[in-house]
Scaffold this motif. Structure first.
Motif, PDB file in Angstrom:
ATOM      1  N   THR A 361       0.901  -1.077   0.223  1.00  0.00           N
ATOM      2  CA  THR A 361       0.368  -0.234   0.226  1.00  0.00           C
ATOM      3  C   THR A 361       1.063   1.132   0.439  1.00  0.00           C
ATOM      4  O   THR A 361       2.062   1.202   0.376  1.00  0.00           O
ATOM      5  N   TYR A 362       0.030   2.509  -0.384  1.00  0.00           N
ATOM      6  CA  TYR A 362       0.929   3.535   0.054  1.00  0.00           C
ATOM      7  C   TYR A 362       1.502   4.309   1.118  1.00  0.00           C
ATOM      8  O   TYR A 362       2.407   5.247   1.235  1.00  0.00           O
ATOM      9  N   ILE A 363       0.825   3.671   2.613  1.00  0.00           N
ATOM     10  CA  ILE A 363       0.855   3.968   3.500  1.00  0.00           C
ATOM     11  C   ILE A 363       2.897   3.536   4.212  1.00  0.00           C
ATOM     12  O   ILE A 363       3.220   2.086   3.645  1.00  0.00           O
ATOM     13  N   PRO A 364       3.535   3.525   4.270  1.00  0.00           N
ATOM     14  CA  PRO A 364       5.183   3.236   4.430  1.00  0.00           C
ATOM     15  C   PRO A 364       5.221   2.222   5.316  1.00  0.00           C
ATOM     16  O   PRO A 364       4.685   2.247   6.925  1.00  0.00           O
ATOM     17  N   GLN A 424       2.648   1.165  10.364  1.00  0.00           N
ATOM     18  CA  GLN A 424       3.002   2.500   9.600  1.00  0.00           C
ATOM     19  C   GLN A 424       3.957   3.187  10.263  1.00  0.00           C
ATOM     20  O   GLN A 424       3.940   2.913  11.335  1.00  0.00           O
ATOM     21  N   ILE A 425       5.023   3.447   9.762  1.00  0.00           N
ATOM     22  CA  ILE A 425       5.757   3.807   9.978  1.00  0.00           C
ATOM     23  C   ILE A 425       5.879   5.223  10.050  1.00  0.00           C
ATOM     24  O   ILE A 425       5.137   6.045   9.633  1.00  0.00           O
ATOM     25  N   ILE A 426       5.554   5.988  11.124  1.00  0.00           N
ATOM     26  CA  ILE A 426       5.787   7.206  11.443  1.00  0.00           C
ATOM     27  C   ILE A 426       7.046   7.883  12.152  1.00  0.00           C
ATOM     28  O   ILE A 426       7.133   9.319  12.069  1.00  0.00           O
ATOM     29  N   GLY A 427       7.994   7.669  12.192  1.00  0.00           N
ATOM     30  CA  GLY A 427       9.093   8.282  12.713  1.00  0.00           C
ATOM     31  C   GLY A 427      10.582   7.568  12.492  1.00  0.00           C
ATOM     32  O   GLY A 427      10.390   6.394  12.831  1.00  0.00           O
ATOM     33  N   LEU A 428      11.771   8.024  12.254  1.00  0.00           N
ATOM     34  CA  LEU A 428      12.745   7.000  12.282  1.00  0.00           C
ATOM     35  C   LEU A 428      13.989   8.028  12.716  1.00  0.00           C
ATOM     36  O   LEU A 428      14.196   9.202  11.975  1.00  0.00           O
ATOM     37  N   VAL A 455      -6.253   1.766  -0.741  1.00  0.00           N
ATOM     38  CA  VAL A 455      -7.250   1.638   1.073  1.00  0.00           C
ATOM     39  C   VAL A 455      -6.489   0.695   2.375  1.00  0.00           C
ATOM     40  O   VAL A 455      -6.459   0.415   1.796  1.00  0.00           O
ATOM     41  N   PRO A 456      -5.817   1.660   3.074  1.00  0.00           N
ATOM     42  CA  PRO A 456      -4.481   1.041   3.568  1.00  0.00           C
ATOM     43  C   PRO A 456      -4.992   0.408   4.894  1.00  0.00           C
ATOM     44  O   PRO A 456      -6.656   0.884   5.324  1.00  0.00           O
ATOM     45  N   GLU A 490      -4.965   7.163   6.628  1.00  0.00           N
ATOM     46  CA  GLU A 490      -4.994   7.673   5.539  1.00  0.00           C
ATOM     47  C   GLU A 490      -4.286   9.123   5.375  1.00  0.00           C
ATOM     48  O   GLU A 490      -4.246   9.125   4.666  1.00  0.00           O
ATOM     49  N   GLU A 491      -4.308   9.744   6.560  1.00  0.00           N
ATOM     50  CA  GLU A 491      -3.450  10.885   6.630  1.00  0.00           C
ATOM     51  C   GLU A 491      -2.067  11.245   7.438  1.00  0.00           C
ATOM     52  O   GLU A 491      -1.302  10.039   7.958  1.00  0.00           O
ATOM     53  N   CYS A 492      -1.627  11.766   5.838  1.00  0.00           N
ATOM     54  CA  CYS A 492       0.145  11.728   7.183  1.00  0.00           C
ATOM     55  C   CYS A 492       0.698  12.511   7.440  1.00  0.00           C
ATOM     56  O   CYS A 492      -0.485  13.759   8.262  1.00  0.00           O
TER      57      CYS A 492
END
Length: 609
Positions: A361-364, A424-428, A455-456, A490-492
């Motif tokens: 999906t487009y979500i990392p 879903q990865i939100i920080g590295l 559609v994640p 769905e939101e970044c």
């Protein structure tokens, strides 16, 4: 005591009561030492603090050598009963002290010498450590005790309560909108902040209180929507700032490099797409940026460019940027959050390029690693051999082949290793030695199936920090949990994490920042804000200093209790006395609230027995 009472006392191994001998008090002895001299000890059941020499003198005085010999025989026959009483006494004291607070134990340590010795017993602090930090299994206690940094349970307890940055010492209201990111220079003398008000600001940390040193309005200067990320180069002479262009659906951004040596002058400006690649330093003089273009309906190509940080016009035939790598993205995914690492104890001729990406999906939800040989990195600056006419002729030939149905083959670079997180990865972020990678992520449901890449799946509100060893390319056993997030998948959005030598810290959407012990996986403290905490940063030169930034428009500085005591600050709870939350923000002048001189101080170190 009657003879019958003495008989029963000796039968059960209890010391009988005897007449107290007189104690000679030295006139030069302080009252405290006099009381300590009269304190009973475990080795003397009579309660007389008398050494062997004085005991022998008294025995001779009251019965000669024969009395001294008989007294020694009686002492030797009662050693076993005295030892048994001492062991029972110590066991009871350990059990009782283990139920008390640290402040109560400190009070007990001042009562007498026996009690002081009991409060120093490591079993007491082992029990208190397990109780206060919720170490409920024997295996976890053994892992803590086997750590090479471990010395005693008391010193470990003191480190995790006294050296953690959890006291708010400064509140800065200088941004007019949500503050998105904070990062320190490598020498710990500056930190920078980025905000939705369009400003990037640098702060001087050499003196307390911290003051603003540089700032730039990126909205008016470069038509940016906001600034989102910044990072210093290895020598701290340059600052890379990442921003987003205007437009509701814009995925394009820019990178601007400022000099920190003069008046914050601009050194270069580079396009960056998508903007959440953020940009990264390759070395002290070159940086990575990205460019994205679609190949098919759901697949795209992400090109990574290497640019010189200072783009002075040396020659019109010398390049200042060069396309270095190309990666194929599938199912709407793209490269994001680019980092560069040279792990400690790793190959000297190798550099790791790290990024978040995806395949379903487009979500990392994956972490990709590309190994770069330093000798083969395509740096810009080589002489351009082709003329403009030669380049145009080559382009015309490629277009003719494409019209004839023979498009030129595209050579994509391969990813050497991929970590699948199913989250879903939100920080590295990287550890100080760059050996370990820490990832803030929100898990997917177990055994989830994705049928539509756009559609994640739903994500958990519980955030996890996972750790990966970049040498062995394996996941470490520690997972840090306590913080939460509520933004839908769905939101970044991004919640940045940071790591020091001994601690891990992260923001959260529950209006708090969190600190963990890095080695024992223990939640140490929460740092209160009024809204989402977007980013945290430890000072590299002093891990007892932490800065947090939030959607409440504020920058907050946190010190440890030990550092507060060294600087003479008085505090109550998690704030130094005098911090005022009602100060209005100002754009052109940094309003800071500092410690006052009123209020009661509480220093845990002084209360440790």
């Amino acid at each position: 005591m009657s003879s019958l009472s003495r008989h029963h006392a000796s039968q059960f191994g209890l010391p009988s009561r005897r007449r107290r001998t007189s104690t000679i008090v030295d006139e030069g002895c302080s009252p405290d030492r006099e009381i300590l001299a009269r304190t009973p000890t475990m080795d003397d059941p009579d309660g007389n603090f008398i050494d062997d020499g004085h005991r022998r003198d008294f025995s001779v005085q009251y019965g000669g050598e024969e009395a001294s010999t008989s007294q020694e025989k009686r002492n030797s026959t009662s050693d076993s009963s005295i030892d048994g009483w001492s062991e029972l006494y110590l066991d009871i004291m350990v059990r009782v002290l283990s139920e008390l607070s640290v402040q109560d134990i400190a009070s007990c340590a001042r009562i007498c010498q026996n009690w002081y010795k009991s409060t120093q017993h490591d079993l007491v602090w082992k029990n208190i450590f397990a109780r206060d930090f919720k170490i409920d299994t024997r295996a976890r206690r053994k892992n803590i005790q086997d750590d090479e940094r471990f010395s005693t349970w008391k010193s470990e307890y003191k480190r995790l309560t006294y050296e953690v940055p959890l006291i708010q010492v400064q509140l800065i209201r200088d941004h007019r909108d949500e503050v998105l990111h904070v990062s320190f220079s490598h020498d710990g003398r500056m930190f920078s902040t980025c905000s939705k008000d369009g400003f990037v600001k640098c702060w001087d940390v050499t003196e307390f209180p911290y003051r603003r040193k540089f700032q730039s309005n990126m909205k008016s200067n470069f038509a940016w929507k906001y600034t989102q990320y910044s990072v210093f180069n290895s020598s701290d002479t340059l600052l890379l700032v990442s921003g987003v262009h205007f437009g509701p659906l814009s995925t394009s951004g820019e990178l601007v490099v400022f000099s920190t040596q003069d008046d914050f002058s601009v050194q270069c400006k580079v396009r960056n797409k998508p903007y959440d690649i953020f940009g990264s330093w390759l070395n002290d003089d070159h940086l990575f940026s990205g460019n994205l273009h679609w190949v098919t309906g759901v697949d795209s190509c992400c090109s990574l460019w290497i640019s010189k940080a200072s783009q002075e016009l040396e020659s019109e035939r010398v390049a200042v940027m060069r396309r270095a790598y190309k990666f194929l993205n599938v199912n709407g995914s793209s490269l994001r959050t680019l980092l560069v690492a040279c792990p400690k104890d790793g190959p000297e001729d190798e550099t790791l390029m790290i990024f978040s990406t995806g395949s379903q999906t487009y979500i990392p939800h994956q972490i990709g690693i590309k190994k770069l040989k330093k000798a083969t990195i395509p740096f810009p600056g080589t002489t351009v051999h082709r003329t403009l006419r030669e380049a145009m002729d080559e382009h015309d030939r490629e277009m003719e082949n494409a019209e004839a149905g023979q498009p030129p083959p595209i050579q994509y670079d391969t990813v050497d290793h991929v970590f699948e997180l199913s989250a879903q990865i939100i920080g590295l972020c990287l550890s100080p030695d760059q050996r370990y990678l820490f990832a803030n992520c929100r898990s997917w449901p177990q055994d989830v199936r994705i049928t539509d890449p756009f559609v994640p799946p739903p994500i958990s509100s519980q955030i996890e920090i996972r750790c990966y060893d970049l040498l062995t390319l394996k996941e470490a056993p520690h997972i840090y949990r306590a913080h939460r997030a509520f933004t839908p998948s769905e939101e970044c959005f991004f919640i940045f994490v940071d790591v020091s030598e001994d601690f891990v810290a992260s923001g959260a959407e529950d209006s708090k920042g969190y600190i963990w012990d890095r080695h024992h996986n223990i939640t140490l403290s929460s740092l209160q804000h009024q809204s989402v905490v977007n980013s945290v940063a430890f000072c590299p030169a002093d891990q007892e200093t932490l800065v947090t930034v939030s959607d409440d428009y504020t920058i907050r500085v946190w010190f440890s209790r030990r550092k507060c005591q060294e600087m003479g600050m008085k505090y109550q709870g998690q704030k130094i006395c005098g911090v005022d939350k009602s100060v209005q923000c100002a754009v052109d002048k940094a309003d800071t609230e500092l410690a006052g001189t009123v209020g009661e101080s509480f220093h845990p170190c002084s209360d440790y027995p």
